[in-house]
Design an enzyme around this catalytic site. Structure first.
Site, PDB file in Angstrom:
ATOM      1  N   PHE A  73      46.591  30.811  27.088  1.00 34.24           N
ATOM      2  CA  PHE A  73      46.168  31.897  27.979  1.00 34.24           C
ATOM      3  C   PHE A  73      45.779  31.380  29.360  1.00 34.24           C
ATOM      4  CE2 PHE A  73      44.803  33.375  23.729  1.00 34.24           C
ATOM      5  CZ  PHE A  73      45.313  34.659  23.709  1.00 34.24           C
ATOM      6  N   SER A  77      45.144  35.221  37.075  1.00 33.53           N
ATOM      7  CA  SER A  77      45.794  36.469  36.664  1.00 33.53           C
ATOM      8  C   SER A  77      45.488  37.682  37.549  1.00 33.53           C
ATOM      9  CB  SER A  77      45.405  36.792  35.219  1.00 33.53           C
ATOM     10  OG  SER A  77      44.031  37.017  35.155  1.00 33.53           O
ATOM     11  N   SER A 117      53.349  38.748  30.539  1.00 38.72           N
ATOM     12  CA  SER A 117      52.817  39.984  31.110  1.00 38.72           C
ATOM     13  C   SER A 117      53.918  41.003  31.367  1.00 38.72           C
ATOM     14  CB  SER A 117      52.137  39.639  32.430  1.00 38.72           C
ATOM     15  OG  SER A 117      51.848  40.801  33.148  1.00 38.72           O
ATOM     16  N   TYR A 141      52.171  36.802  40.839  1.00 33.64           N
ATOM     17  CA  TYR A 141      51.655  36.586  39.481  1.00 33.64           C
ATOM     18  C   TYR A 141      52.767  36.768  38.448  1.00 33.64           C
ATOM     19  CZ  TYR A 141      49.399  37.888  35.105  1.00 33.64           C
ATOM     20  OH  TYR A 141      49.067  37.992  33.784  1.00 33.64           O
ATOM     21  N   LYS A 145      54.700  34.100  35.702  1.00 35.03           N
ATOM     22  CA  LYS A 145      54.830  34.323  34.250  1.00 35.03           C
ATOM     23  C   LYS A 145      56.302  34.273  33.822  1.00 35.03           C
ATOM     24  CE  LYS A 145      50.531  34.794  33.017  1.00 35.03           C
ATOM     25  NZ  LYS A 145      49.852  34.133  31.920  1.00 35.03           N
ATOM     26  N   HIS A 189      40.191  46.083  37.242  1.00 32.88           N
ATOM     27  CA  HIS A 189      40.870  46.909  36.241  1.00 32.88           C
ATOM     28  C   HIS A 189      40.223  48.285  36.085  1.00 32.88           C
ATOM     29  CE1 HIS A 189      43.553  43.744  35.300  1.00 32.88           C
ATOM     30  NE2 HIS A 189      42.563  42.910  35.070  1.00 32.88           N
ATOM     31  N   LEU A 190      41.085  49.247  35.787  1.00 38.34           N
ATOM     32  CA  LEU A 190      40.678  50.651  35.836  1.00 38.34           C
ATOM     33  C   LEU A 190      39.496  50.978  34.921  1.00 38.34           C
ATOM     34  CD1 LEU A 190      41.199  53.521  36.872  1.00 38.34           C
ATOM     35  CD2 LEU A 190      42.785  53.825  34.952  1.00 38.34           C
ATOM     36  N   GLY A 284      52.457  48.056  45.624  1.00 39.83           N
ATOM     37  CA  GLY A 284      53.084  47.382  44.492  1.00 39.83           C
ATOM     38  C   GLY A 284      52.886  48.069  43.154  1.00 39.83           C
TER      39      GLY A 284
HETATM   40  N1  UDP Z   1      43.512  52.183  39.504  1.00 38.73           N
HETATM   41  C1  UDP Z   1      42.855  53.176  40.242  1.00 38.73           C
HETATM   42  N2  UDP Z   1      41.618  52.879  40.734  1.00 38.73           N
HETATM   43  C2  UDP Z   1      41.002  51.682  40.543  1.00 38.73           C
HETATM   44  C3  UDP Z   1      41.685  50.697  39.773  1.00 38.73           C
HETATM   45  C4  UDP Z   1      42.931  50.987  39.268  1.00 38.73           C
HETATM   46  O1  UDP Z   1      43.368  54.274  40.459  1.00 38.73           O
HETATM   47  O2  UDP Z   1      39.881  51.482  41.031  1.00 38.73           O
HETATM   48  C5  UDP Z   1      44.847  52.489  38.950  1.00 38.73           C
HETATM   49  C6  UDP Z   1      45.935  51.528  39.396  1.00 38.73           C
HETATM   50  O3  UDP Z   1      46.514  51.972  40.616  1.00 38.73           O
HETATM   51  C7  UDP Z   1      46.910  51.610  38.221  1.00 38.73           C
HETATM   52  C8  UDP Z   1      46.002  51.865  37.005  1.00 38.73           C
HETATM   53  O4  UDP Z   1      44.773  52.335  37.554  1.00 38.73           O
HETATM   54  O5  UDP Z   1      47.764  52.694  38.364  1.00 38.73           O
HETATM   55  C9  UDP Z   1      45.739  50.617  36.188  1.00 38.73           C
HETATM   56  O6  UDP Z   1      45.326  49.599  37.077  1.00 38.73           O
HETATM   57  P1  UDP Z   1      44.785  48.189  36.549  1.00 38.73           P
HETATM   58  O7  UDP Z   1      44.410  47.367  37.750  1.00 38.73           O
HETATM   59  O8  UDP Z   1      43.718  48.413  35.524  1.00 38.73           O
HETATM   60  O9  UDP Z   1      46.019  47.552  35.783  1.00 38.73           O
HETATM   61  P2  UDP Z   1      47.526  47.228  36.270  1.00 38.73           P
HETATM   62  O10 UDP Z   1      48.345  48.392  35.792  1.00 38.73           O
HETATM   63  O11 UDP Z   1      47.512  47.052  37.731  1.00 38.73           O
HETATM   64  O12 UDP Z   1      47.831  45.959  35.541  1.00 38.73           O
END
Ligand code: UDP
Length: 331
Positions: A73, A77, A117, A141, A145, A189-190, A284
């Site tokens: 791991f 990231s 990933s 990133y 990977k 992360h969301l 992106g």
């Molecule tokens: N996201 C959002 N607000 C935040 C963080 C993330 O709207 O404060 C959205 C982000 O644009 C994506 C989804 O939540 O569509 C998941 O984002 P995350 O960064 O958790 O994971 P990713 O899909 O980028 O690996």
């Protein structure tokens, strides 16, 4: 004989260490503790603080411990950071894996499960995404990977190395009971960002774009519980130990949820209104990423346990409530 978990003090690594112990494996963990936490590992697990690029340190570990397989791991990231610091990402991720494979070869260790990933796919050509779909990463990133997957492939062609690369979609949730969980600095992360609002650490969530071509306009992702990911690593290891051939597998829940749906679900789980506002799109971000995990289910025998988003968020909520500052007070 033991399993070496490199990056074992990180989010998915620490959950995998716990799952391996519960399945009766002997485990050795290593981590450079740049983003991982010693407190995420049970104290009885032999631990080496080392960097995967340090060949001498790896050699010493392989000399001392009887290792039959490696779960790898150890990597940087953060997508955004990877765009600012490509050299660090190639150095840590690709060069680090090259050093690891050289050390493994020198010690006759042939089995590796690699943490890949969904970022290898970039903008998907089909949804749900199949392993056979083309891989065109849209960030550095994901490029590192994919480069590692190719390194594993060519090395396996030329030697007795065998590998499984696991392409995770959106890892989330925490070990039920709340002892270990997700703790990133900074958090991007969301789900953890949403939960910071009811914890009083953030005033509101910024929703990155509501004009995507999805039913409610917000991005759709495939959220998969970290404990289900951990189980898949054990199955992948068993698969290699049975002498099966090297391969690549998606790991997702097969279900897509929009940012708005995740937010609504978190409001229900926490009982908090969690204010949110629409913010600009994050560069992106593809509109929709959902995995087909049929191959892992069929060939690895993977049986994900967390099919309900509310259950996943509930485990994350337990962890964040019991550790509002992550591992800070323990490390
Ligand atoms: N996201 C959002 N607000 C935040 C963080 C993330 O709207 O404060 C959205 C982000 O644009 C994506 C989804 O939540 O569509 C998941 O984002 P995350 O960064 O958790 O994971 P990713 O899909 O980028 O690996």
């Amino acid at each position: 004989m033991a399993i070496l978990v490199l990056g074992g003090a990180g989010y998915i690594g620490s959950h995998t260490v716990l799952a391996l112990l519960q399945a009766g494996h002997k485990v050795v963990a290593a981590d450079n503790l740049t983003t991982g936490y010693r407190a995420a590992l049970p104290p009885q697990v032999p631990f080496y603080q080392l960097d995967v690029r340090n060949r001498a340190a790896l050699d010493k570990l392989f000399d001392v411990e009887q290792i039959e397989g490696v779960i790898h791991f150890a990597a940087l990231s953060l997508v955004g950071e990877s765009m600012q610091q490509p050299l660090s990402y190639y150095d840590n991720n690709l060069h680090g894996t090259m050093v690891l494979l050289q050390a493994m070869q020198a010690h006759n260790i042939h089995n590796i499960v690699f943490s890949s990933s969904a970022a290898v796919y970039g903008e998907p050509e089909n949804v749900p995404i199949l392993e056979t779909d083309s891989a065109n990463p849209t960030n550095c990133y994901g490029e590192t990977k994919l480069a590692i997957e190719k390194l594993l492939f060519w090395t396996s062609q030329a030697s007795n190395l065998r590998y499984v690369a696991l392409r995770y979609f959106n890892a989330c949730g925490a070990q039920p009971g709340g002892q270990i969980g997700e703790a990133h600095q900074p958090e991007t992360h969301l789900i953890p960002l949403i939960l910071q609002v009811p914890l009083g650490q953030r005033q509101k969530l910024a929703i990155y774009g509501d004009d995507y071509p999805t039913p409610d306009g917000t991005c759709i992702r495939d959220y998969v519980h970290v404990c289900d990911l951990a189980q898949a690593h054990i199955l992948a290891l068993n698969y290699l130990m049975q002498g099966k051939q090297s391969d690549v597998f998606n790991l997702g829940s097969g279900q897509g949820f929009s940012v708005q749906q995740v937010l609504d679900c978190a409001r229900q789980v926490t009982g908090h209104p969690i204010p949110a506002e629409i913010a600009p799109r994050r560069p992106g971000d593809p509109a929709r990423l959902v995995a087909s995990s049929a191959k892992a289910i069929q060939q690895l025998g993977w049986q994900p346990q967390f099919s309900q988003l509310a259950d996943i968020i509930e485990t994350a909520w337990q962890w964040h409530c019991s550790h509002p500052n992550g591992y800070a007070e323990h490390s």
